[in-house]
Design a protein around this motif. Structure first.
Motif, PDB file in Angstrom:
ATOM      1  N   ASP A 422     -29.580 -55.248 -36.712  1.00 25.24           N
ATOM      2  CA  ASP A 422     -30.149 -55.816 -38.362  1.00 25.24           C
ATOM      3  C   ASP A 422     -31.044 -55.368 -38.570  1.00 25.24           C
ATOM      4  N   CYS A 423     -31.123 -55.709 -40.101  1.00 27.49           N
ATOM      5  CA  CYS A 423     -32.187 -54.591 -40.991  1.00 27.49           C
ATOM      6  C   CYS A 423     -32.084 -55.178 -41.831  1.00 27.49           C
ATOM      7  N   ALA A 424     -33.065 -54.585 -42.583  1.00 27.91           N
ATOM      8  CA  ALA A 424     -34.106 -55.135 -44.223  1.00 27.91           C
ATOM      9  C   ALA A 424     -34.219 -53.731 -44.982  1.00 27.91           C
ATOM     10  N   VAL A 425     -33.772 -54.539 -46.381  1.00 28.29           N
ATOM     11  CA  VAL A 425     -33.779 -53.071 -47.279  1.00 28.29           C
ATOM     12  C   VAL A 425     -34.898 -53.733 -48.123  1.00 28.29           C
ATOM     13  N   VAL A 426     -35.939 -52.998 -48.865  1.00 23.94           N
ATOM     14  CA  VAL A 426     -37.260 -53.073 -49.467  1.00 23.94           C
ATOM     15  C   VAL A 426     -37.140 -52.301 -50.372  1.00 23.94           C
ATOM     16  N   ILE A 437     -35.749 -46.857 -52.148  1.00 24.36           N
ATOM     17  CA  ILE A 437     -35.032 -47.919 -51.022  1.00 24.36           C
ATOM     18  C   ILE A 437     -35.423 -47.517 -49.317  1.00 24.36           C
ATOM     19  N   VAL A 438     -35.801 -48.185 -48.853  1.00 22.79           N
ATOM     20  CA  VAL A 438     -35.998 -47.641 -48.017  1.00 22.79           C
ATOM     21  C   VAL A 438     -35.223 -49.163 -46.773  1.00 22.79           C
ATOM     22  N   ALA A 439     -35.070 -48.275 -45.551  1.00 24.99           N
ATOM     23  CA  ALA A 439     -34.298 -49.628 -44.970  1.00 24.99           C
ATOM     24  C   ALA A 439     -34.690 -49.558 -43.454  1.00 24.99           C
ATOM     25  N   ILE A 461     -21.221 -46.865 -50.710  1.00 24.94           N
ATOM     26  CA  ILE A 461     -21.594 -46.937 -51.645  1.00 24.94           C
ATOM     27  C   ILE A 461     -22.115 -46.045 -52.191  1.00 24.94           C
ATOM     28  N   ALA A 462     -22.598 -46.524 -53.865  1.00 27.74           N
ATOM     29  CA  ALA A 462     -23.232 -45.032 -54.457  1.00 27.74           C
ATOM     30  C   ALA A 462     -24.436 -44.471 -53.947  1.00 27.74           C
ATOM     31  N   ALA A 463     -24.556 -43.548 -53.766  1.00 26.04           N
ATOM     32  CA  ALA A 463     -25.718 -41.657 -53.188  1.00 26.04           C
ATOM     33  C   ALA A 463     -27.174 -42.959 -53.982  1.00 26.04           C
ATOM     34  N   TYR A 464     -26.886 -43.230 -55.104  1.00 24.00           N
ATOM     35  CA  TYR A 464     -28.294 -43.739 -55.646  1.00 24.00           C
ATOM     36  C   TYR A 464     -28.532 -45.177 -54.660  1.00 24.00           C
ATOM     37  N   LYS A 465     -27.892 -45.542 -53.975  1.00 28.80           N
ATOM     38  CA  LYS A 465     -28.264 -47.053 -53.716  1.00 28.80           C
ATOM     39  C   LYS A 465     -29.124 -45.966 -52.101  1.00 28.80           C
ATOM     40  N   THR A 466     -28.521 -45.924 -51.532  1.00 30.15           N
ATOM     41  CA  THR A 466     -29.030 -45.088 -50.153  1.00 30.15           C
ATOM     42  C   THR A 466     -30.284 -45.469 -49.598  1.00 30.15           C
ATOM     43  N   PRO A 467     -30.570 -45.520 -48.828  1.00 26.85           N
ATOM     44  CA  PRO A 467     -31.763 -45.735 -48.474  1.00 26.85           C
ATOM     45  C   PRO A 467     -32.690 -44.555 -48.575  1.00 26.85           C
ATOM     46  N   ARG A 468     -33.745 -44.144 -48.435  1.00 24.26           N
ATOM     47  CA  ARG A 468     -34.490 -42.603 -49.033  1.00 24.26           C
ATOM     48  C   ARG A 468     -35.049 -42.444 -47.113  1.00 24.26           C
TER      49      ARG A 468
END
Ligand code: MLC
Ligand code: AMP
Length: 497
Positions: A422-426, A437-439, A461-468
């Protein structure tokens, strides 16, 4: 006739586009667009709103392709040059594009896919002979012109359909409000699959007979080198870009800083938007360039809606006043107008508003009130006549680097990873990116490799959408209904970092 292309006929040998050391006149742009339109038509009279996707480098070929699609009666669907294959495929499938135009460098990415789906693939440098001895179709402004993809509170991006009339309204309003003229010279550093780059920079400059120079990808050094040539007088960017330019300027020796400051003082206009401009960035930019940034507010579905004045006070922290021809009201949750000084959701009406979400009638009707106002989902307040954006009404919509990103889209992909239960992105506030973006992840294995997870994600997904940043948790904070409480997820990150 399409207004922007009709306008171009007034500018003959004037330089329309500069790319590297090459210049292209309006005449050349018009002639090449017409020839390419005939190629797209391939003997037909009218593409009749078939979707033509294009993956073309910024510059002459990009504008030629865009205009050719319009001249042939097609609907332009620009693709992101850096999206991984699944994201490109999503747009091609969703629009049912019948033709794909590519710069030669991108051919191999989509060649097999287009062959399998019977999509015609044409390269921008196609030299096959074409019969130009028949008229191009007459295009009514009510026809569909463009589909741009935007994220929202659904997990997949939606296609925003704008007609020629919508684009005409979006462009002509800005030309008047920001006093564009044929004497202007601007630089396009923004990606060309969003309104900021396409409408505000490229279309406004081409409509007004100005010169648009292209820089294919962002580089603070390259931007400043072009500034130093002393030809530009208009510049537009997102807050992250101004942040990065400031950081680069601060790293330079004093003599180079002074040279840049002297040349930036001569610009007539610098605009910022797509995300909130921090007051500190506005102030620092004023210090290094002498320019008071003009901040404005817009959206893929509506073009620009609210803008600080070109002549008049530009207030830090505010997006200004409604643009001419754009009606704005602030409403409460029941869509009743709020009292003066009260915050409310921004609703917009005007000729600039998009027609529909492509193939999504329900989403389209949900996006409008029963009396036809578009619901932006942004909350604002009016103070001394100026609008101030306070945030969004959905925690799942993130703005990072000026890109709108759906937390739900990232979560959906993350959950398909074999080690993610499971996960939550905020998003967390960040000076450079606006939001970071963090997850939070509930992993099914203690030895989950986060580097590997991130690389895996980037193929989807695009690199700019990936959590840091990732946080591995035993469970996600949920309410009694079993729904993840995103504010508590944010707090978990704030406590940890
Ligand atoms: C990239 N990086 C990020 C990031 N994106 N880090 C945190 N958050 C993000 N969102 C990191 C990368 O991992 C990499 O790090 C480094 O930054 C460089 O990555 P890049 O992809 O090369 O980024 P760069 O080219 O520097 O791009 C930054 C940018 C770009 C600001 C130029 O994001 C951009 O062009 N944004 C504009 C988007 C836009 O046009 N929006 C308008 C939408 S229309 P490392 O460590 O790997 O090197 C709209 C309506 C309106 O909104 O009102 O206009
Ligand atoms: P997009 O869907 O990519 O077009 O992004 C549109 C969103 O960007 C808007 O709904 C706002 O949330 C945000 N936005 C655009 N300009 C501004 C601004 N000047 N200040 C704050 N948010 C902005």
């Amino acid at each position: 006739m399409i207004s922007i292309i009709e306008q171009a006929q007034n500018f003959g040998d004037k330089t329309a586009i500069v790319l590297n050391d090459k210049t292209f006149s309006y005449r050349k742009l018009l002639n090449s667009s017409k020839t390419f339109a005939h190629k797209l038509l391939n003997g037909r009279d009218d593409l009749e709103e078939e979707r033509v996707a294009f993956m073309v480098d910024p510059g002459f070929d990009y504008v030629k392709t865009l205009w050719a699609i319009w001249l042939a009666g097609g609907v332009a669907v620009p693709l992101c040059l850096t999206h991984p294959f699944p994201s490109l495929q999503y747009v091609l499938d969703d629009t049912l594009a019948s033709v794909l135009v590519v710069s030669p460098a991108y051919k191999s990415i989509l060649e097999d896919y287009t062959a399998a789906r019977n999509i015609r693939l044409i390269e921008t440098d196609n030299t096959s002979p074409v019969n130009e001895n028949h008229d191009l179709p007459d295009i009514d402004s009510s026809r569909n012109a463009m589909i741009l993809y935007t994220s929202g509170t659904t997990n997949k991006p939606k296609g925003v359909v704008s007609t020629h009339a919508n684009l005409n309204a979006q462009i002509s309003t800005l030309i008047d409000a920001w006093e564009w003229s044929a004497d202007d010279q601007t630089l396009c550093v923004l990606p060309l699959y969003h309104v900021h780059g396409i409408v505000n920079v490229v279309c406004c400059s081409m409509w007004s007979g100005a010169t648009c120079r292209f820089l294919p990808s962002f580089s603070a050094e390259a931007i400043f080198n072009i500034f130093l040539e002393g030809k530009l007088n208009v510049f537009m960017a997102v807050p992250t870009i101004y942040f990065k330019l400031i950081a680069y300027w601060e790293s330079l020796p004093a003599n180079e800083q002074h040279a840049l400051t002297d040349c930036m003082k001569k610009f007539r206009l610098m605009v910022c938007g797509s995300a909130a401009l921090p007051v500190t960035v506005m102030e620092k930019w004023k210090h290094i360039s002498g320019q008071t940034l003009l901040e404005r507010y817009g959206m893929t579905e509506i073009g620009m809606a609210i803008s600080n004045p070109y002549n008049g006070e530009r207030k830090a922290g505010y997006v200004g006043l409604p643009l001419p021809g754009v009606a704005i009201k602030l409403v409460d949750e029941q869509y009743a107008e709020v009292a003066a000084d009260e915050p409310g959701e921004i609703l917009v009406k005007g000729a600039n508003i998009f027609k529909e979400y492509w193939g999504k009638p329900e989403a389209t009707s949900e996006a409008f009130t029963t009396d036809g106002w578009f619901k932006t989902g942004d909350i604002a307040v009016v103070e001394d006549g100026y609008y101030r954006i306070m945030g969004r009404n959905s925690v799942d919509i993130i703005k990072s680097g000026g890109y709108k990103i759906s937390a739900l889209e990232i979560e959906e992909v993350l959950r398909t990873h074999s080690q993610v239960n499971d996960c939550a992105v905020v998003a967390l506030p960040d000076h450079e990116w606006g939001e970071l973006i963090v997850a939070a992840i509930v992993a099914n294995s203690a030895d989950i490799d986060l580097k590997e997870l991130n690389s895996w994600l980037r193929t989807r997904i695009a690199a700019y959408k990936t959590p840091r940043t990732y946080l591995i948790v035993d469970e996600l904070p949920k309410n009694v209904m079993g729904k993840v409480v995103k504010n508590d997820v944010k707090k978990m990150f704030e406590d940890k970092y």
